[in-house]
Design a protein around this motif. Sequence first.
Motif, short mmCIF file in Angstrom:
data_model
loop_
_atom_site.label_atom_id
_atom_site.label_comp_id
_atom_site.label_asym_id
_atom_site.label_seq_id
_atom_site.Cartn_x
_atom_site.Cartn_y
_atom_site.Cartn_z
N THR A 54 -1.75 -6.17 8.59
CA THR A 54 -1.60 -4.65 9.35
C THR A 54 -2.69 -3.93 8.00
OG1 THR A 54 -0.35 -5.19 10.80
CG2 THR A 54 -0.67 -2.95 9.76
N VAL A 55 -1.66 -3.86 6.89
CA VAL A 55 -2.16 -3.73 5.44
C VAL A 55 -3.50 -4.22 4.79
CG1 VAL A 55 -1.62 -3.27 3.13
CG2 VAL A 55 0.17 -3.09 4.59
N VAL A 56 -4.00 -5.15 5.15
CA VAL A 56 -5.54 -5.64 4.79
C VAL A 56 -6.05 -4.81 5.53
CG1 VAL A 56 -6.89 -7.71 4.39
CG2 VAL A 56 -5.08 -7.26 3.64
N GLU A 57 -5.95 -4.65 6.84
CA GLU A 57 -6.63 -3.97 8.04
C GLU A 57 -6.72 -2.38 7.34
OE1 GLU A 57 -5.14 -5.76 11.62
OE2 GLU A 57 -6.37 -7.39 11.51
N HIS A 58 -5.84 -2.36 6.88
CA HIS A 58 -6.45 -0.72 6.99
C HIS A 58 -7.00 -0.14 5.17
CE1 HIS A 58 -3.93 1.24 10.00
NE2 HIS A 58 -3.45 0.78 10.07
N LEU A 59 -7.00 -1.08 4.48
CA LEU A 59 -8.07 -1.60 2.91
C LEU A 59 -9.39 -0.39 3.20
CD1 LEU A 59 -6.70 -4.34 1.23
CD2 LEU A 59 -6.11 -1.65 0.95
N PRO A 60 -10.32 -0.87 4.13
CA PRO A 60 -11.36 -0.29 4.25
C PRO A 60 -11.20 1.19 4.60
CG PRO A 60 -11.44 -2.15 5.46
CD PRO A 60 -9.84 -1.78 5.32
N ASP A 61 -9.88 1.91 5.00
CA ASP A 61 -9.58 3.14 5.11
C ASP A 61 -9.72 4.11 4.49
OD1 ASP A 61 -9.74 2.67 7.79
OD2 ASP A 61 -7.35 2.55 7.93
N ILE A 62 -9.90 3.21 2.87
CA ILE A 62 -9.74 3.82 1.97
C ILE A 62 -11.73 3.89 1.30
CG2 ILE A 62 -9.02 3.87 -0.50
CD1 ILE A 62 -7.22 2.21 0.33
N GLY A 63 -11.87 5.35 1.89
CA GLY A 63 -13.50 4.85 1.17
C GLY A 63 -14.39 5.02 -0.19
N TYR A 64 -15.50 4.60 -0.02
CA TYR A 64 -16.00 3.77 -1.31
C TYR A 64 -15.91 4.63 -2.44
CZ TYR A 64 -20.08 2.54 -3.73
OH TYR A 64 -20.67 2.37 -5.04
N GLY A 65 -15.15 4.82 -3.55
CA GLY A 65 -15.31 6.18 -4.86
C GLY A 65 -14.38 6.44 -5.12
N SER A 66 -13.15 6.14 -3.40
CA SER A 66 -11.83 6.87 -3.61
C SER A 66 -11.27 5.75 -3.90
CB SER A 66 -12.08 7.78 -2.06
OG SER A 66 -12.71 8.28 -1.59
N THR A 67 -9.62 6.45 -3.91
CA THR A 67 -8.15 5.60 -3.95
C THR A 67 -7.45 6.17 -3.72
OG1 THR A 67 -7.83 7.14 -6.00
CG2 THR A 67 -9.25 4.64 -6.73
N ALA A 68 -6.29 4.93 -3.17
CA ALA A 68 -4.94 5.78 -2.92
C ALA A 68 -4.41 5.53 -3.64
CB ALA A 68 -5.37 5.67 -0.67
N SER A 69 -3.16 5.82 -3.29
CA SER A 69 -1.75 4.77 -4.04
C SER A 69 -0.64 3.81 -2.84
CB SER A 69 -0.62 6.17 -3.95
OG SER A 69 -0.17 6.56 -2.61
N TYR A 70 -0.36 3.10 -3.47
CA TYR A 70 0.33 2.24 -2.77
C TYR A 70 1.33 2.56 -1.38
CZ TYR A 70 -1.10 -1.46 -6.02
OH TYR A 70 -1.68 -2.17 -7.02
N ALA A 71 2.03 3.94 -2.23
CA ALA A 71 2.82 4.94 -1.03
C ALA A 71 1.54 5.26 0.23
CB ALA A 71 3.52 5.62 -1.20
N ALA A 72 0.71 5.63 -0.03
CA ALA A 72 -0.26 6.21 0.76
C ALA A 72 -1.02 4.67 1.51
CB ALA A 72 -1.66 7.11 -0.02
N LEU A 73 -0.91 3.22 1.10
CA LEU A 73 -1.75 2.43 1.87
C LEU A 73 -0.22 1.98 3.20
CD1 LEU A 73 -3.87 0.77 2.76
CD2 LEU A 73 -2.59 -0.61 0.77
N ALA A 74 0.67 2.23 2.56
CA ALA A 74 1.61 2.00 2.72
C ALA A 74 2.33 3.05 4.62
CB ALA A 74 3.41 1.68 2.73
N ALA A 75 1.91 4.18 4.20
CA ALA A 75 1.94 5.39 5.19
C ALA A 75 0.47 5.02 6.27
CB ALA A 75 1.91 6.64 4.62
N LEU A 76 -0.92 4.77 5.67
CA LEU A 76 -1.79 4.06 6.45
C LEU A 76 -1.35 2.92 7.10
CD1 LEU A 76 -4.62 4.40 4.42
CD2 LEU A 76 -4.71 5.02 6.26
N ALA A 77 -0.90 2.14 7.42
CA ALA A 77 0.08 0.95 7.48
C ALA A 77 0.83 1.29 9.01
CB ALA A 77 0.41 0.00 6.30
N GLY A 78 1.16 2.52 8.91
CA GLY A 78 2.73 2.67 9.49
C GLY A 78 4.04 2.45 8.94
N SER A 79 4.09 1.66 7.32
CA SER A 79 5.47 1.91 7.34
C SER A 79 5.91 2.23 5.92
CB SER A 79 5.86 -0.01 6.99
OG SER A 79 5.60 -0.34 8.22
N PRO A 80 5.15 3.69 6.10
CA PRO A 80 5.97 4.41 4.69
C PRO A 80 6.53 3.90 4.34
CG PRO A 80 5.75 5.81 6.24
CD PRO A 80 6.12 4.80 7.20
N GLY A 81 7.93 3.40 4.10
CA GLY A 81 8.72 2.67 2.93
C GLY A 81 8.43 1.33 2.27
N ALA A 82 8.03 0.90 3.13
CA ALA A 82 7.54 -0.59 2.32
C ALA A 82 6.18 -0.49 1.37
CB ALA A 82 6.45 -1.33 3.53
#
Length: 199
Positions: free
Chosen positions: A122-150
Amino acid sequence: MTPDTLTGLRAGEDAALARLHTRLADAAQEQGLLEIAYTVISTPVGELLLAATDAGLVRVGFGVEGHDTVLAQLSARISPRILLAPGRLAEPVRQLEEYFAGTRRDFSLALDFRLATGFRRTVVEHLPDIGYGSTASYAALAALAGSPGAVRAAGTACARNPLPVVVPCHRVVRSDGKIGNYLGGTDAKATLLAMEAAA
């Protein structure tokens, strides 16, 4: 026999072996015997091993991982029917060359995610949501994947991403702004981030 003659003979033998290998790979593909095709390309972040199944690109391996180790893992987890067969990887090679040349920002490839399972997938499938030239935190990625605490699990998923560069885990950084660890090494991660930021 002169040194030039020996050199010519060796070159002829190498060419003949290359043709034989290509015929073998083509025959294996036609007969459905080739489960995993691979090739190795040179890039600004070192030599990358690209491996693909019939379903799509399944693994991108950095030189620091040890390409023999990556192939052994593929053999154990998917199939021992592995062959150097660059033909199947022509499109991934082309798109990666465009990416490193700065003319491609998104990949349009068939991807085989079988090496990532459960929440990691689930996490890996959401990685392309972080656009080219942008960054996101691990916390933001966990939230993108539907589990903010993970957050820790999201970090582990990035560390084990089977398709780095193509599936951009290099765009995930620590909340304090530090780039964090990377499968290809921190230098490779810094190179990718700098390349995208400069575009």
